[in-house]
Scaffold this motif. Structure first.
Motif, PDB file in Angstrom:
ATOM      1  N   ARG A 155     -38.483  14.314  -1.256  1.00 30.82           N
ATOM      2  CA  ARG A 155     -38.123  13.552  -2.450  1.00 30.82           C
ATOM      3  C   ARG A 155     -39.367  13.254  -3.281  1.00 30.82           C
ATOM      4  O   ARG A 155     -39.353  13.379  -4.506  1.00 30.82           O
ATOM      5  N   TYR A 156     -40.425  12.813  -2.620  1.00 31.01           N
ATOM      6  CA  TYR A 156     -41.666  12.520  -3.342  1.00 31.01           C
ATOM      7  C   TYR A 156     -42.796  12.452  -2.336  1.00 31.01           C
ATOM      8  O   TYR A 156     -42.562  12.421  -1.123  1.00 31.01           O
ATOM      9  N   LEU A 165     -43.037  13.171  -7.809  1.00 34.95           N
ATOM     10  CA  LEU A 165     -41.796  13.855  -7.435  1.00 34.95           C
ATOM     11  C   LEU A 165     -42.118  15.132  -6.678  1.00 34.95           C
ATOM     12  O   LEU A 165     -43.001  15.894  -7.069  1.00 34.95           O
ATOM     13  N   ALA A 169     -36.459  17.032  -5.596  1.00 36.11           N
ATOM     14  CA  ALA A 169     -35.841  16.477  -6.799  1.00 36.11           C
ATOM     15  C   ALA A 169     -35.465  17.605  -7.767  1.00 36.11           C
ATOM     16  O   ALA A 169     -34.361  17.624  -8.329  1.00 36.11           O
ATOM     17  N   TYR A 170     -36.359  18.569  -7.933  1.00 40.87           N
ATOM     18  CA  TYR A 170     -36.086  19.687  -8.844  1.00 40.87           C
ATOM     19  C   TYR A 170     -35.060  20.654  -8.248  1.00 40.87           C
ATOM     20  O   TYR A 170     -34.271  21.271  -8.972  1.00 40.87           O
ATOM     21  N   LYS A 172     -32.542  19.638  -6.531  1.00 36.33           N
ATOM     22  CA  LYS A 172     -31.261  18.985  -6.814  1.00 36.33           C
ATOM     23  C   LYS A 172     -30.829  19.234  -8.259  1.00 36.33           C
ATOM     24  O   LYS A 172     -29.647  19.402  -8.544  1.00 36.33           O
ATOM     25  N   ALA A 173     -31.796  19.235  -9.181  1.00 35.69           N
ATOM     26  CA  ALA A 173     -31.478  19.491 -10.590  1.00 35.69           C
ATOM     27  C   ALA A 173     -30.849  20.875 -10.747  1.00 35.69           C
ATOM     28  O   ALA A 173     -29.819  21.035 -11.410  1.00 35.69           O
ATOM     29  N   ARG A 237     -43.040   3.785   3.506  1.00 37.55           N
ATOM     30  CA  ARG A 237     -42.720   2.519   2.842  1.00 37.55           C
ATOM     31  C   ARG A 237     -41.989   1.638   3.855  1.00 37.55           C
ATOM     32  O   ARG A 237     -41.223   2.140   4.669  1.00 37.55           O
TER      33      ARG A 237
ATOM     34  N   LEU B 133     -41.312  12.665 -16.204  1.00 35.61           N
ATOM     35  CA  LEU B 133     -40.317  12.453 -15.154  1.00 35.61           C
ATOM     36  C   LEU B 133     -40.935  11.618 -14.026  1.00 35.61           C
ATOM     37  O   LEU B 133     -40.291  10.718 -13.483  1.00 35.61           O
ATOM     38  N   ASN B 134     -42.198  11.881 -13.705  1.00 37.92           N
ATOM     39  CA  ASN B 134     -42.896  11.065 -12.707  1.00 37.92           C
ATOM     40  C   ASN B 134     -42.990   9.608 -13.138  1.00 37.92           C
ATOM     41  O   ASN B 134     -42.838   8.700 -12.324  1.00 37.92           O
ATOM     42  N   PHE B 137     -39.701   8.005 -12.653  1.00 32.94           N
ATOM     43  CA  PHE B 137     -39.497   7.885 -11.208  1.00 32.94           C
ATOM     44  C   PHE B 137     -40.249   6.677 -10.644  1.00 32.94           C
ATOM     45  O   PHE B 137     -39.715   5.888  -9.852  1.00 32.94           O
ATOM     46  N   ARG B 138     -41.487   6.500 -11.068  1.00 33.10           N
ATOM     47  CA  ARG B 138     -42.291   5.391 -10.532  1.00 33.10           C
ATOM     48  C   ARG B 138     -41.750   4.032 -10.954  1.00 33.10           C
ATOM     49  O   ARG B 138     -41.819   3.072 -10.189  1.00 33.10           O
ATOM     50  N   ILE B 141     -38.575   3.612  -8.602  1.00 35.06           N
ATOM     51  CA  ILE B 141     -38.850   3.427  -7.172  1.00 35.06           C
ATOM     52  C   ILE B 141     -39.578   2.099  -6.947  1.00 35.06           C
ATOM     53  O   ILE B 141     -39.523   1.539  -5.848  1.00 35.06           O
ATOM     54  N   TYR B 170     -31.443  16.340 -14.727  1.00 31.93           N
ATOM     55  CA  TYR B 170     -32.580  15.434 -14.506  1.00 31.93           C
ATOM     56  C   TYR B 170     -32.124  14.106 -13.899  1.00 31.93           C
ATOM     57  O   TYR B 170     -32.853  13.487 -13.115  1.00 31.93           O
ATOM     58  N   MET B 171     -30.911  13.692 -14.267  1.00 32.98           N
ATOM     59  CA  MET B 171     -30.320  12.504 -13.628  1.00 32.98           C
ATOM     60  C   MET B 171     -30.221  12.725 -12.117  1.00 32.98           C
ATOM     61  O   MET B 171     -30.577  11.848 -11.322  1.00 32.98           O
ATOM     62  N   LYS B 172     -29.773  13.908 -11.715  1.00 36.61           N
ATOM     63  CA  LYS B 172     -29.641  14.216 -10.287  1.00 36.61           C
ATOM     64  C   LYS B 172     -31.002  14.202  -9.592  1.00 36.61           C
ATOM     65  O   LYS B 172     -31.114  13.783  -8.443  1.00 36.61           O
ATOM     66  N   ALA B 173     -32.030  14.692 -10.277  1.00 34.65           N
ATOM     67  CA  ALA B 173     -33.373  14.688  -9.702  1.00 34.65           C
ATOM     68  C   ALA B 173     -33.817  13.254  -9.389  1.00 34.65           C
ATOM     69  O   ALA B 173     -34.307  12.964  -8.294  1.00 34.65           O
ATOM     70  N   LEU B 174     -33.614  12.346 -10.345  1.00 33.83           N
ATOM     71  CA  LEU B 174     -34.017  10.949 -10.124  1.00 33.83           C
ATOM     72  C   LEU B 174     -33.116  10.260  -9.112  1.00 33.83           C
ATOM     73  O   LEU B 174     -33.583   9.450  -8.303  1.00 33.83           O
ATOM     74  N   TYR B 176     -31.721  11.604  -6.532  1.00 30.52           N
ATOM     75  CA  TYR B 176     -32.138  12.076  -5.211  1.00 30.52           C
ATOM     76  C   TYR B 176     -33.475  11.448  -4.806  1.00 30.52           C
ATOM     77  O   TYR B 176     -33.636  10.966  -3.682  1.00 30.52           O
ATOM     78  N   ALA B 177     -34.423  11.439  -5.737  1.00 30.44           N
ATOM     79  CA  ALA B 177     -35.764  10.939  -5.405  1.00 30.44           C
ATOM     80  C   ALA B 177     -35.730   9.457  -5.047  1.00 30.44           C
ATOM     81  O   ALA B 177     -36.494   9.007  -4.202  1.00 30.44           O
ATOM     82  N   CYS B 178     -34.850   8.705  -5.710  1.00 32.97           N
ATOM     83  CA  CYS B 178     -34.838   7.247  -5.516  1.00 32.97           C
ATOM     84  C   CYS B 178     -33.653   6.786  -4.690  1.00 32.97           C
ATOM     85  O   CYS B 178     -33.495   5.580  -4.474  1.00 32.97           O
ATOM     86  N   ASP B 179     -32.811   7.716  -4.246  1.00 34.66           N
ATOM     87  CA  ASP B 179     -31.634   7.375  -3.462  1.00 34.66           C
ATOM     88  C   ASP B 179     -30.771   6.328  -4.168  1.00 34.66           C
ATOM     89  O   ASP B 179     -30.422   5.298  -3.596  1.00 34.66           O
TER      90      ASP B 179
END
Lengths: 266, 266
Positions: A155-156, A165, A169-170, A172-173, A237, B133-134, B137-138, B141, B170-174, B176-179
Motif C-alpha cells: 500500500r505504501y 504510495l 495503490a496503482y 488497484k487503479a 504504525r 497523489l502522495n 495520501f499523506r 493517512i 485514483y479514488m480506488k488507489a487512495l 486501498y492505500a488508506c483502507d
C-alpha cells in the motif's frame, strides 16, 4: 518470552524498513544496529535470505546501494519480484508493456516487449505520471483478455522524507479501470516465499520472516507456514497491532533486538 | 419498439460522450446531431437537465465551452458534483485538501481549506502526478478518521485523442492505500440524481436519463426509479451490452435518435 525464536535454521529479512529507510534516488539511511545484526546472523551459521519487493532498481544496483550503507549483502542472496516475473512471462509467452522504474528495465532485457499482450506494473515512483498510467491503461483495455502482473501489492512505504504510495495503490487503479484482477508476483504471494525458502534450503517451519509490513511480510510468511516477526521500524504504525486479520508471532523494536532474541535461543 | 419512451415529462442528459467528445484543455468535438437534438428537446416543452460528473472546470467555464460548440445550455441547467460536495462539506464542518483540476478550484472558494480534515478528489487529469497523489495520501493517512470524498467514480472516459483514466481509478488507489471507503458525490449516487430531479420538478417515473456510461448513468438512474437509455457514442463499448448487473431500458445509436423516438411518442 522469546519462544517464537526457537529451533530456527534460516531467516528471511525484508530490506526496506528493516535494514534501512530508503530515500528516493539512490539515498537512504541505515536503521541503527541493523548492519551489525546482519553480520551477527552470518557469523551464527544461520541461513539468510533477503526477501524484498524492491522494484525501483535492478538487484545489482540495489545491492550496491546497500553495500554503500555498510551492509554485508550480495546479489545472490536477494529474492526479488522482477526475476520471478521474467520467469512467468517466458513460461506463458507474455510480452509486457512495462510500467516500472527506469532503473528496473534492465531486469527485463531478455524479454520480448514488442506488440504487448500484458502489462507489468512495479513501483515506478515518479514515473507514475498521469500520461504513463493512461498508456498502461490503454494497452490493458485494448486486450481481448487483459493480463495485469503486479510486482508486489504494497500500500505504501516510508522514505526518509515521508510515506509514499506503493505499487499496490496503482495496481488497484488499473484493476478498477479495466475490471481485471492483477496477478501479484512478490510478497505476499505464496510462490514467492516458497522460492526464497527453496533458495535457502530450509523448510518453512524452521524459518522466520522479519519485516515491517503486517500484510506483505507477516501475513504472507505465515500463510506459508513460517513464523513471522514485525519490527517497529520502517512503515510500522501502532495501529498495525490491532490488524483484524494478521497477528505476528512477535513484535520487536528493530532488527537488532530480533537477532538478540533469536541468537539467545540457539 | 420505443415503448421505453412513453409518458415522459423530463430528460436528464449526460454531457461528455452524449453531447460531445471532450478533448482535454478547452477542446472537444460535438457529436453529430446532438446540438440540434438539444434544441428540439427545448422546443418540445419537455423539462431538461444536464447531469454531469464533469469536474475539470467550473460550471461557468464548462458551459461556455459547450456554448462555443453550438449548444443551447446555461449554468442554471447543470447539475454537477462540486456544488453538491460544497454543501456536504459545510453541513459536516469538513475542511478539504483538494486533489482536483486547477480549473475546478474556484467552485470551492467559500469553503475553509485550512488544516484539512478530509480529502476531496475530482478528475484532476494532468494534476494526478505521483507527487500530488502522495500529498493527498499523506493528508488522509495522517487523519485519525480518514474521510475521502470523490466527485464521481467513473472508470474512464473518452477524449478526442483516446481513453483516459477517470477519478474512480485514483479514488480506488487512495481507498486501498488508506483502507477507507470513499463517499461518492455525483453519479451514480442516488442523492445526486434526486437533486437533479428536484431541480426539474419531475418525479423519477416520468424522467429518462440518457448517458454513455452503463454504470454511472444507466445503473445510477435506474436505481432511482428512472428509465435509462445508453447511447452508442462516447465511452460506449460493445461489451457494455453484456454487463452482468445493468441493463438499459433501450440502446440508441446517439442522442439524436433517442430524441426522435421520445418525441414520436408524445
Amino acid at each position: 518470552m522469546a519462544g517464537w525464536a526457537r529451533a530456527v535454521r534460516g531467516l528471511l529479512l525484508d530490506v526496506s524498513g528493516v535494514l534501512y529507510d530508503s530515500g528516493g534516488e539512490g539515498g537512504g539511511a541505515p536503521i541503527a544496529g541493523s548492519a551489525e545484526a546482519v553480520r551477527r546472523i552470518k557469523a551464527s551459521g544461520l541461513k539468510l535470505r533477503f526477501c524484498t519487493n524492491e522494484t525501483q532498481a535492478t538487484r545489482e544496483k540495489f545491492v550496491k546501494k546497500l553495500q554503500g550503507l555498510g551492509f554485508d549483502i550480495s546479489v545472490a542472496e536477494v529474492t526479488a519480484p522482477a526475476p520471478a516475473a521474467c520467469r512467468l512471462l517466458k513460461e506463458r509467452g507474455l510480452r509486457p508493456h512495462l510500467l516500472v522504474h527506469d532503473d528496473l528495465v534492465p531486469e527485463f532485457a531478455e524479454v520480448d516487449r514488442t506488440n504487448p499482450n500484458c502489462v507489468v506494473i512495479g513501483d515506478a515512483a515518479e514515473k507514475f505520471s498521469y500520461a504513463n498510467l493512461n498508456e498502461a491503461f490503454r494497452v490493458l483495455i485494448g486486450l481481448e483478455k487483459p493480463v495485469l502482473i503486479s510486482l508486489g501489492k504494497g500500500r505504501y512505504y516510508k522514505e526518509t522524507d515521508g510515506l509514499k504510495l506503493d505499487v499496490g495503490a496503482y495496481m488497484k487503479a488499473l484493476e478498477y479501470a479495466c475490471d481485471v484482477q492483477a496477478e501479484v508476483v512478490g510478497k505476499p504471494a505464496k510462490a514467492f516465499f516458497e522460492s526464497a525458502l527453496a533458495e535457502m534450503g530450509v523448510p518453512p517451519e524452521q524459518a522466520i520472516m522479519i519485516g515491517d509490513d503486517i500484510v506483505s511480510d507477516v501475513g504472507g510468511a505465515q500463510q506459508c507456514g513460517m513464523r513471522a516477526v514485525q519490527v517497529r521500524t520502517g512503515k510500522y504504525r501502532p495501529s498495525d497491532e490491532n490488524h483484524p486479520q494478521v497477528k505476528p508471532d512477535a513484535y520487536v523494536n528493530n532488527l537488532a533486538e530480533a537477532v538478540d532474541m533469536i541468537l539467545s535461543q540457539m
